[in-house]
Design an enzyme around this catalytic site. Structure first.
Site, PDB file in Angstrom:
ATOM      1  CB  THR A 162     -14.265  -1.852  -4.346  1.00 38.46           C
ATOM      2  OG1 THR A 162     -12.717  -1.827  -4.834  1.00 38.46           O
ATOM      3  CG2 THR A 162     -14.166  -1.871  -2.481  1.00 38.46           C
ATOM      4  CE  LYS A 164      -4.530   1.081   0.815  1.00 39.13           C
ATOM      5  NZ  LYS A 164      -5.545  -0.251  -0.419  1.00 39.13           N
ATOM      6  CG  ASN A 172     -15.690   3.371  -7.620  1.00 38.58           C
ATOM      7  OD1 ASN A 172     -15.997   3.476  -9.178  1.00 38.58           O
ATOM      8  ND2 ASN A 172     -14.797   2.523  -7.410  1.00 38.58           N
ATOM      9  CB  SER A 195      -7.133  -5.481  -8.312  1.00 36.98           C
ATOM     10  OG  SER A 195      -7.688  -4.543  -8.478  1.00 36.98           O
TER      11      SER A 195
END
Length: 434
Positions: A207, A119, A238, A367
């Site tokens: 997501t 991350k 989003n 992803s």
């Protein structure tokens, strides 16, 4: 020239835990104790593999140079390449990146993906910069970070305040730095790209759709219907938008929303699409939406509802507000939105929590599909993507739910146990390099 500091593994132990890092370490310890994790593997998983800090200059529109600090933390790659988002936010620092990278390790392991966890991001407020400035910042960050990412090594993705355009800039910059014959072969250095640039159909909603699916699966397991349920959403980006979109399609009502600008409420229901269009025309803000009343943000989590979806930042539900929550289900769209003290209060009140590493894992599953599509030179259709996502998310939910029921655990601890045991198995089978 950018300056780079790579903090070696042995030094990370000296950094005191705080904030989100303290939270994720407590969660890890609870599960590690329960499964009696091997002490040597516990030592490895308690620290990060690599921590990269880059300071780089960028020329602004007015001709002045500004220095930015970017981060990339690579927690663990026992199961595959590091995987995780890049966020642009004032709260980005090394501590936050460590915690988020660790959560990604558990998330990818739980989902059964061939990935580890990473991350990072840049400490900035993107609303203060023009699109041209953000492009130059992104490309300069990519240039500084390029030796530490790669399609088989570390694969970034969108996160808070980054999007498909950000990923397109990163991919283009990274590929431009490769020899001509290798450029197109490196397209999958990032995921979450625009569809016209190697992106996956449906990745934008993966997501939020995953959050919706987990709520649906939980409701089915508890013999409940989503129809007419009231839900509140913190964060209308989003993730929050798409989760709300799919819940509304199932007959649920959005009763309140909170974003960085303020909070609004309408117990009769806020139309998701109307609010989305309003916020787009209002510089991303939901404030003063005509079909809702202003709500004091301090009391947002106390709003009357059945389902609460924290889909913004970490440490939002704490001991200070957990006792006021009226929802019977918390579906964690964000990473680390509930701290350990807050969770203990919720569990004592019999409020169910679908943990972040399960609830919002639709993004990393999407992803993975995009990464495979690019790697294999394929083109997947939207219906195929959604069907694969449905199957993968249901498998993960059932695995966690059944483990929690069998062991008498809350769902977070169950999810952690499953995720950590998969990594432990890999270390035991392969051994540890001397």
């Amino acid at each position: 020239m950018a300056t780079m500091t790579v903090i070696p593994k042995k030094k990370t132990k000296k950094v005191p835990a705080k904030g989100m890092m303290d939270n994720v370490m407590q969660q890890f310890s609870i599960a590690a104790d329960y499964i009696d994790l091997h002490p040597n593997i516990r030592k490895i998983l308690s620290i990060t593999n690599n921590e990269i800090i880059v300071n780089f200059p960028v020329k602004m529109d007015n001709g002045e140079v500004e220095i930015f600090t970017g981060y990339r933390v690579q927690h663990n790659n026992a199961l595959g390449p590091y995987k995780g988002g890049l966020r642009y936010h004032p709260t980005v620092d090394i501590d936050a990146a460590r915690a988020l990278a660790m959560w990604m390790t558990w998330k990818t392991s739980l989902a059964g993906l061939p990935y580890g966890g990473g991350k990072g991001g840049i400490q900035l407020d993107p609303s203060k910069y023009s699109k041209g400035e953000l492009e130059r910042i992104t490309r300069r960050f990519t240039f500084a970070l390029a030796d530490n990412i790669g399609p088989e090594h570390d694969i970034p993705a969108p996160d808070v305040n980054t999007n498909s355009q950000t990923m397109a800039w990163i991919a283009d910059t990274y590929m431009s730095m490769r020899p001509p014959a290798e450029r197109t072969a490196n397209q999958h250095v990032v995921t979450g790209k625009p569809e016209g640039s190697g992106g996956l159909e449906g990745r934008d909603r993966a997501t939020g759709y995953g959050v919706f699916l987990n709520i649906k699966f939980w409701s089915e397991k508890n013999n409940q219907s989503i129809k007419d349920k009231k839900f509140i959403v913190q964060g209308f980006g989003n993730v929050g938008f798409w989760a709300a979109h799919f819940l509304e399609k199932e007959g649920a009502k959005m009763a309140a929303v909170q974003d960085a600008f303020g909070s609004i409420e309408n117990q009769n229901g806020i139309t998701v699409e109307d609010l989305f269009n309003y916020s787009k025309a209002n510089n991303g803000s939901i404030v003063d939406f005509p079909e809702a009343e202003t709500l004091d943000s301090k009391h947002f989590f106390a709003t009357d509802c059945d389902i609460c979806i924290p889909a913004a930042l970490g440490n939002q539900i704490t001991k200070d507000n957990a006792a006021t929550i009226k929802a019977t289900l918390i579906a964690e769209g964000a990473n680390g939105p509930t701290n350990v003290e807050g969770e203990q209060i919720l569990l004592k009140r019999n409020i169910a929590i679908i943990p972040d590493i399960l609830c919002n894992s639709g993004g990393v599953v999407g992803s993975y599909f995009e990464w495979l599509q690019n790697r294999n030179g394929e083109l997947w259709q939207f219906d195929e993507v959604i069907a694969k996502l449905d199957k993968k998310m249901k498998e993960s939910f059932n695995k966690v739910f059944e483990y929690a029921q069998r062991e008498g655990l809350d769902m977070r601890t169950a999810a952690y146990c499953i995720a950590i045991q998969r990594i432990e198995k890999a270390y035991i089978q392969r051994g540890i390099f001397p």
